[in-house]
Enzyme design. Structure first.
Site, short mmCIF file in Angstrom:
data_model
loop_
_atom_site.label_atom_id
_atom_site.label_comp_id
_atom_site.label_asym_id
_atom_site.label_seq_id
_atom_site.Cartn_x
_atom_site.Cartn_y
_atom_site.Cartn_z
N HIS A 93 15.78 16.28 41.14
CA HIS A 93 14.39 16.19 40.17
C HIS A 93 13.88 14.71 38.95
O HIS A 93 14.86 14.81 38.57
CB HIS A 93 14.28 17.51 39.56
CG HIS A 93 12.84 17.25 39.40
ND1 HIS A 93 11.98 17.32 38.87
CD2 HIS A 93 12.16 19.19 41.16
CE1 HIS A 93 10.70 17.72 38.87
NE2 HIS A 93 10.82 18.21 40.35
N ASP A 148 12.45 22.95 46.68
CA ASP A 148 12.53 22.84 48.42
C ASP A 148 13.89 23.18 49.36
O ASP A 148 13.58 23.08 50.44
CB ASP A 148 12.67 21.33 48.61
CG ASP A 148 11.03 20.63 48.38
OD1 ASP A 148 10.01 21.86 48.82
OD2 ASP A 148 11.18 19.12 48.02
C1 LIG Z 1 13.81 14.10 43.61
C2 LIG Z 1 14.51 12.80 43.58
C3 LIG Z 1 14.16 12.03 44.24
C4 LIG Z 1 14.92 11.79 41.73
O1 LIG Z 1 14.68 10.67 42.00
P1 LIG Z 1 14.71 9.98 41.03
O2 LIG Z 1 14.46 10.40 39.73
O3 LIG Z 1 14.30 8.91 41.44
O4 LIG Z 1 16.65 9.88 40.67
P2 LIG Z 1 16.97 8.85 41.25
O5 LIG Z 1 16.19 8.29 43.41
O6 LIG Z 1 16.92 6.94 41.08
O7 LIG Z 1 18.70 9.12 41.74
C5 LIG Z 1 19.13 9.24 39.86
C6 LIG Z 1 20.90 9.11 40.77
O8 LIG Z 1 21.18 10.56 40.99
C7 LIG Z 1 21.36 10.62 42.05
N1 LIG Z 1 20.94 11.98 43.27
C8 LIG Z 1 19.57 11.97 43.62
N2 LIG Z 1 19.09 13.14 43.94
C9 LIG Z 1 20.70 13.16 44.60
C10 LIG Z 1 20.43 13.99 45.65
N3 LIG Z 1 19.54 14.57 46.47
N4 LIG Z 1 21.41 14.11 46.32
C11 LIG Z 1 23.06 13.18 45.97
N5 LIG Z 1 22.40 12.29 45.00
C12 LIG Z 1 22.06 11.92 44.40
C13 LIG Z 1 21.04 9.17 42.99
O9 LIG Z 1 22.26 8.76 43.57
C14 LIG Z 1 21.09 8.41 41.43
O10 LIG Z 1 22.94 7.72 41.47
P3 LIG Z 1 23.55 6.53 41.04
O11 LIG Z 1 23.04 6.37 39.41
O12 LIG Z 1 24.63 6.94 41.03
O13 LIG Z 1 22.65 5.18 42.30
C15 LIG Z 1 16.12 13.26 44.25
O14 LIG Z 1 16.69 13.44 43.52
C16 LIG Z 1 15.48 13.09 45.43
O15 LIG Z 1 15.81 11.71 46.89
N6 LIG Z 1 16.60 14.13 45.69
C17 LIG Z 1 16.99 14.55 47.04
C18 LIG Z 1 14.82 14.63 47.71
C19 LIG Z 1 14.61 15.73 47.40
O16 LIG Z 1 14.19 16.70 47.16
N7 LIG Z 1 13.14 15.70 47.39
C20 LIG Z 1 11.94 16.95 46.39
C21 LIG Z 1 11.92 16.77 45.11
S1 LIG Z 1 10.62 18.55 44.49
#
Ligand SMILES: CC(C)(COP(=O)(O)OP(=O)(O)OC[C@H]1O[C@@H](n2cnc3c(N)ncnc32)[C@H](O)[C@@H]1OP(=O)(O)O)[C@@H](O)C(=O)NCCC(=O)NCCS
Length: 371
Positions: free
Chosen positions: A257, A308
């Protein structure tokens, strides 16, 4: 000028609707745990739109008003019949249907607050009818007309399945709707606010927000959690599957998140519901797999389960088609979008940030014949 990727940590507006402070979520100052345990979805919608809880009379009147506004113009339902619904995602159909619904609302472009509040009721009421009608038409069945004297959650299940739902089913949907109703300045809510800050109408704001919610990094994650669990298939396969995904640098849906660090306060309610409903329906494996994945990702990557993650096995246990999970999220979040739209209108200024330009320096134009 330097840009902050994904606007992380940027405070883009003031709001009185919901807050996330120290991993605690409140709606208008009321803790999500208290609301999930004690209130109803209609009570929460009233709270978000009026910034106070209703008394009994007000709540009864509000419930009645919602139920009475659930019927959708036939043209909106007919439009659903005109596509091959086996090839159309219900979120795409919902986005188009809400846009179309605006064309049948004579007050669409009337911007007075009272007119916007009437449109709010109509939108909140009709969105569930559209989601249910999509599902019925896709199954080759006739849409079911809404009832006038039951709750929002019950009406949705009744229109979806064409039969009276059980108390357990109603309670599960009601609670899920409460938990998804608002969430500070999430991507779709921000989208709605940006849209209406141009003084565009409420239907445009909600249509834009549905488009944002559809994506897998936002509301679209719940459907993908169930896809992942289905691919995993058996409890033994949960950890090998997840390890391989991580080794391939793929994300695990429903985990992580932007704002929460230690845990999403909504997830524990859905986790409890998932345990109860999967046990009740003899489908414990979905819950057991989810717990294994949650624990592993928390230990390995420090990432918490988000809203989710467990909502997927909850909806699955209720027999709901997987691609309807995100539309159900939209049925709930529309209440938060509307609250934010009303708040934006009440104290509006165009939202127009800047971009840090990183393209080529000024170039000399070359005539077409010389290229
Ligand atoms: C929710 C979300 C979009 C937040 O994204 P964010 O704050 O932009 O974080 P990032 O995507 O930049 O991720 C930061 C790091 O954590 C990792 N990470 C984040 N969510 C992850 C996940 N669900 N699974 C594996 N790794 C994850 C990323 O790969 C990244 O790693 P790195 O720094 O080694 O490259 C992200 O956690 C995600 O894509 N989750 C899965 C989708 C999801 O469940 N969405 C619903 C949100 S309520």
């Amino acid at each position: 000028m330097t840009a902050t990727k994904g606007l992380e940590g940027v405070v883009a507006t003031q709001s009185s609707i919901s807050s996330i402070i120290d991993d605690q979520l409140t709606y208008v100052g009321y803790r999500i745990d208290d609301l999930a345990e004690n209130s109803s979805f209609e009570e929460v919608v009233f709270l978000l739109w009026n910034l106070r809880l209703p008394n009994k009379l007000e709540l009864d009147a509000f419930k009645k008003e919602l139920a009475e506004n659930m019927e959708v113009p036939e043209a909106v339902i007919d439009q659903l019949r005109s596509y091959d619904l086996s090839k159309v995602h219900p979120m795409a159909a919902l986005r188009t249907s809400i846009s179309l619904l605006g064309l049948y609302d004579e007050e669409q472009d009337i911007m007075e607050e009272e007119a916007n509040r009437r449109k709010a009721i109509r939108l909140q009421a009709k969105i569930s009818t559209i989601v249910a009608a999509f599902s019925r038409i896709r199954q080759g069945k006739e849409p079911v007309k809404p009832l006038k004297d039951v709750s929002y959650a019950e009406n949705f299940l009744y229109m979806l399945n064409g039969k009276k739902p059980t108390e357990i089913e109603i309670e599960a949907i009601d609670k899920a709707l409460i938990l998804h109703a608002d969430h500070e300045l999430n991507a779709s809510t921000f989208t709605a606010r940006v849209c209406v800050a141009t003084l565009s109408d409420i239907y445009s704001g909600i249509t834009a927000a549905i488009g944002a919610l559809k994506g897998p990094l936002h509301g679209g994650a719940n459907e993908r959690v169930m896809k992942m669990l289905s691919e995993i298939g058996t409890e033994d396969n949960a950890l090998p599957y997840v390890k391989e995904k991580l080794a391939n640098k793929e994300k695990i849906m429903g985990m992580g998140h932007r704002v929460y660090r230690n845990g999403d306060p909504r997830a524990k309610h859905l986790k409890k519901m998932s345990q109860e409903l999967t046990t009740l329906t003899g489908q414990e494996k979905w819950y057991n797999m989810s717990v294994q994945i949650e624990d592993y990702i928390k230990n390995e990557k420090g990432l918490p389960a988000n809203v989710d993650f467990y909502s997927a096995s909850v909806y699955h246990s209720l027999g709901i088609d997987h691609d309807l999970f995100t539309p159900i999220f939209a049925m709930s979040r529309v209440s938060g979008w509307i609250a934010h739209i009303l708040e934006q209108y009440a104290n509006n200024r165009l939202i127009r940030p800047r971009a840090d330009y990183v393209g080529p320096n000024t170039q000399e134009y070359v005539m077409l014949e010389n290229r």
